[in-house]
Design a protein around this motif. Structure first.
Motif, short mmCIF file in Angstrom:
data_model
loop_
_atom_site.label_atom_id
_atom_site.label_comp_id
_atom_site.label_asym_id
_atom_site.label_seq_id
_atom_site.Cartn_x
_atom_site.Cartn_y
_atom_site.Cartn_z
N ALA A 10 41.95 14.06 -56.20
CA ALA A 10 41.25 15.45 -55.80
C ALA A 10 40.69 16.01 -57.20
O ALA A 10 41.55 16.50 -57.97
N GLU A 11 39.36 16.24 -57.19
CA GLU A 11 38.89 17.25 -58.15
C GLU A 11 38.69 18.40 -57.42
O GLU A 11 38.05 18.62 -56.43
N SER A 26 42.40 18.64 -61.68
CA SER A 26 42.30 17.02 -61.52
C SER A 26 43.57 16.56 -61.06
O SER A 26 44.58 16.76 -61.71
N LEU A 27 43.75 16.34 -59.73
CA LEU A 27 45.10 16.24 -58.93
C LEU A 27 45.22 14.87 -58.71
O LEU A 27 44.36 14.22 -58.18
N THR A 28 46.45 14.22 -58.84
CA THR A 28 46.72 13.11 -58.17
C THR A 28 47.91 13.44 -56.94
O THR A 28 48.92 14.04 -57.22
N MET A 150 38.48 12.40 -53.63
CA MET A 150 37.92 13.73 -53.14
C MET A 150 37.44 14.68 -54.19
O MET A 150 37.95 15.03 -55.20
N ASP A 151 36.16 15.37 -53.90
CA ASP A 151 35.67 16.40 -54.57
C ASP A 151 35.52 17.65 -53.61
O ASP A 151 34.66 17.95 -52.79
N VAL A 152 36.47 18.74 -53.99
CA VAL A 152 36.53 19.82 -53.00
C VAL A 152 36.35 21.17 -53.95
O VAL A 152 36.94 21.27 -54.78
N GLN A 153 35.54 22.09 -53.21
CA GLN A 153 35.45 23.17 -53.77
C GLN A 153 36.03 24.30 -52.76
O GLN A 153 35.67 24.39 -51.55
N TRP A 163 36.27 26.10 -47.61
CA TRP A 163 36.37 24.69 -47.88
C TRP A 163 35.12 23.98 -47.88
O TRP A 163 34.69 23.80 -46.85
N ASN A 164 34.78 23.39 -49.11
CA ASN A 164 33.62 22.73 -49.26
C ASN A 164 33.74 21.35 -49.62
O ASN A 164 34.47 20.99 -51.04
N SER A 165 33.46 20.25 -48.99
CA SER A 165 33.64 18.81 -49.67
C SER A 165 32.59 17.92 -49.01
O SER A 165 32.42 17.71 -47.95
N GLY A 166 31.90 17.42 -49.88
CA GLY A 166 30.56 16.73 -49.44
C GLY A 166 29.77 17.56 -48.71
O GLY A 166 29.37 18.60 -48.87
#
Length: 178
Positions: A10-11, A26-28, A150-153, A163-166
């Protein structure tokens, strides 16, 4: 043959206006075979809610001696111990003694409400424990957003989480129980 963990990356971009914390992580995340998608996403969400340079995931479900997340000082003291789900009074007593601050994030419905009714009185003696609840509707939506990459803000302001992703946007406020 033992099942292996699923690895998700996940970013995570955290914009926390309440704490003035703005950072990219930057998470795993290793998803234990017995861990649901809902719980995995709650872990990611809680990381964002409490994000810091020293917050980290632990071994989680595979060990009894560690919380789901923790924050340690440079001297290896536990500053923040974070539990997800419905931990026992005994586990929270241990956490309270080992850490400066303990946070519990319950999620879902039914059993979380029963757990809180049972735990309110016993937890009253622990001054360093906070309890929050994330509603079922929110966690069900989050569980459908799991991807290997995943790319999450996540934005936080006045306790409200966005929560915003895509193309998926979700806004909610975790309920502070204690």
């Amino acid at each position: 043959m033992a099942l292996s963990a699923r690895i998700c990356k996940a970013e995570l971009n955290v914009i926390d206006m309440d704490r003035h914390y703005y950072q990219q992580h930057s998470l795993t995340l290793a998803q234990h075979p017995s861990e649901t998608d809902e719980r995995l996403m709650v872990r990611l969400l809680v990381f964002a809610l409490q994000a810091s340079e020293t917050l980290s995931f632990t071994k989680g479900l595979s060990t009894d001696d560690e919380p789901d997340l923790w924050q340690k000082s440079l001297t290896d003291d536990i500053e923040l111990w974070i539990e997800l789900g419905l931990p026992s009074e005994k586990r929270l007593k241990k956490a309270s003694g080992r850490s400066q601050q303990v946070m519990v994030y319950t999620y879902g419905s039914g059993s979380a409400e029963m757990w809180w009714k049972q735990m309110q009185t016993p937890l009253a003696r622990f001054k360093n424990i906070s309890v929050f609840h994330i509603d079922t509707e929110t966690t069900e939506i989050l569980s459908k957003l799991v991807q290997r990459n995943m790319d999450v803000q996540i934005s936080l302001q006045d306790g409200e989480v966005t929560w915003n992703s895509g193309d998926k946007n979700l806004s909610f406020t975790p309920e502070k129980l204690r």
